[in-house]
Design a protein around this motif. Structure first.
Motif, PDB file in Angstrom:
ATOM      1  N   GLU A  45       4.409 -11.298   4.597  1.00 29.18           N
ATOM      2  CA  GLU A  45       5.717 -10.935   4.056  1.00 29.18           C
ATOM      3  C   GLU A  45       5.824  -9.410   4.052  1.00 29.18           C
ATOM      4  N   THR A  61      13.429  -1.686   4.369  1.00 28.51           N
ATOM      5  CA  THR A  61      12.918  -2.875   5.050  1.00 28.51           C
ATOM      6  C   THR A  61      13.496  -3.015   6.448  1.00 28.51           C
ATOM      7  N   THR A  65      11.266  -3.604   9.843  1.00 29.41           N
ATOM      8  CA  THR A  65      11.416  -4.699  10.797  1.00 29.41           C
ATOM      9  C   THR A  65      11.791  -4.193  12.188  1.00 29.41           C
ATOM     10  N   GLN A  75       4.156 -15.256  12.013  1.00 28.64           N
ATOM     11  CA  GLN A  75       5.516 -15.061  11.520  1.00 28.64           C
ATOM     12  C   GLN A  75       5.535 -14.023  10.407  1.00 28.64           C
ATOM     13  N   TYR A  76       6.486 -13.117  10.490  1.00 27.30           N
ATOM     14  CA  TYR A  76       6.793 -12.229   9.376  1.00 27.30           C
ATOM     15  C   TYR A  76       7.846 -12.907   8.499  1.00 27.30           C
ATOM     16  N   ASP A  77       7.811 -12.613   7.209  1.00 34.09           N
ATOM     17  CA  ASP A  77       8.830 -13.098   6.288  1.00 34.09           C
ATOM     18  C   ASP A  77       9.437 -11.927   5.525  1.00 34.09           C
ATOM     19  N   VAL A  78      10.688 -12.095   5.125  1.00 36.00           N
ATOM     20  CA  VAL A  78      11.355 -11.143   4.243  1.00 36.00           C
ATOM     21  C   VAL A  78      12.072 -11.916   3.146  1.00 36.00           C
ATOM     22  N   PHE A  89      19.714  -8.653   6.609  1.00 42.27           N
ATOM     23  CA  PHE A  89      18.700  -9.218   7.500  1.00 42.27           C
ATOM     24  C   PHE A  89      19.277  -9.483   8.883  1.00 42.27           C
ATOM     25  N   ARG A  94      14.666  -6.496  15.125  1.00 36.80           N
ATOM     26  CA  ARG A  94      13.305  -6.990  14.926  1.00 36.80           C
ATOM     27  C   ARG A  94      12.800  -7.702  16.175  1.00 36.80           C
ATOM     28  N   THR A  97       8.989 -13.571  15.565  1.00 39.74           N
ATOM     29  CA  THR A  97       9.537 -14.614  14.706  1.00 39.74           C
ATOM     30  C   THR A  97       9.588 -14.135  13.262  1.00 39.74           C
ATOM     31  N   TYR A  98      10.745 -14.317  12.633  1.00 40.98           N
ATOM     32  CA  TYR A  98      10.924 -13.981  11.229  1.00 40.98           C
ATOM     33  C   TYR A  98      11.427 -15.198  10.471  1.00 40.98           C
ATOM     34  N   VAL A 138      16.449 -20.086  11.423  1.00 43.29           N
ATOM     35  CA  VAL A 138      15.495 -19.198  10.757  1.00 43.29           C
ATOM     36  C   VAL A 138      14.707 -20.000   9.722  1.00 43.29           C
TER      37      VAL A 138
END
Length: 295
Positions: A45, A61, A65, A75-78, A89, A94, A97-98, A138
């Motif tokens: 994250e 942020t 990204t 995978q990145y998360d926010v 977002f 970016r 994969t988010y 997503v």
């Protein structure tokens, strides 16, 4: 058990850094994420699209990204708490994969302090976020805060946590992280909470997010493992805590969790030596941020 895999969801770059008082550069944040990826972490994250008025450390942020390379095999998360956050977002640049994370509290007091609204109101705010994310393909992850204790309301009933998890699952069939936000959970109470939640959500869709404020996070992980959980949140170097929960500092350290799991024979895909390097970097960033706050 000896060949089972446990997934670590790394929270340091978001939950770990959001509470630091001094400025942290985009380069430092990206460098930390890259070090964590180099250690083998594949669920990280990296920030949140929230108001900079309330969480200033996350104001950049979108720049993070835009800078991060794609995470090979991960995978990145926010964190995206509302539609305004979703708009931020969706505009951000970016690679890779988010996913997004949404959150509610199991206690009314924490919901009011953290979100300025009731639990029911917070659910209504997140529904359109979940809907638009699902429509856009997503991935969505849910958080439930204060799963044993609230800093404002005191002990939280296991049934209230199960209800909160059920509400999230009603909006979408998402994985859910259960947060011991102020670190007062004990193995007995975590076990009772999980037994209630497991009536609504299968263990495969649950993660434990245990702060180590009282030194019981690893024991709480053990009782969770015994009940079938194989996903856990942690923060490199033990960074962080919630800025809206007095007494919350002390996410369990990723390196402690990895060592504990490896000693029990579980696999994590994480290289302990490279993780140690990431932990040293995290502590350097933390120290510099606090020095910056004093100048």
């Amino acid at each position: 058990m000896m060949s089972e895999f446990v997934t670590i969801h790394e929270m340091g770059p978001r939950d770990g850094l959001q509470n630091e008082p001094g400025a942290i550069s985009v380069d430092d944040k990206v460098g930390l994420v890259n070090a964590l990826a180099d250690a083998g972490l594949r669920q990280i994250e990296v920030g949140s699209f929230v108001s900079p008025k309330w969480v200033p450390q996350m104001a950049d942020t979108d720049k993070v990204t835009a800078t991060l390379p794609a995470l090979d095999g991960g995978q990145y998360d926010v964190l995206v708490p509302n539609m305004k956050g979703w708009e931020g977002f969706s505009r951000s640049s970016r690679q890779g994969t988010y996913g997004i994370a949404v959150f509610i509290s199991a206690s009314e007091g924490f919901s009011q302090a953290n979100l300025n609204c009731s639990i029911a109101e917070s659910v209504e705010r997140l529904r359109p976020v979940v809907d638009v994310a699902v429509g856009a393909g997503v991935p969505v992850r849910g958080y439930v805060s204060c799963v044993t204790d609230c800093p404002f309301d005191g002990p939280v009933a296991p049934e209230a946590v199960a209800d909160a998890a059920g509400v999230l699952r009603d909006s979408h069939d998402m994985p859910i992280s259960l947060g011991d936000t102020i670190g007062k959970g004990t193995p007995d109470r975590i076990g009772a909470m999980l037994e209630a939640v497991l009536q609504a959500v299968p263990a495969t869709n649950l993660a434990g997010h245990y702060h180590d404020t009282s030194g019981k996070a690893l024991a709480n992980i053990d009782v969770s493992l015994a009940l079938g959980l194989r996903h856990f949140d942690s923060a490199v170097g033990g960074l962080g805590g919630c800025p809206y929960a007095p007494g919350a500092p002390g996410n369990v350290a990723t390196e402690a969790v990895v060592a504990h799991l490896h000693a029990k024979g579980y696999q994590t895909g994480v290289d302990p030596e490279r993780l140690r390097h990431a932990a040293l970097l995290a502590q350097t960033i933390k120290r510099n941020a606090r020095e910056n706050a004093q100048t």
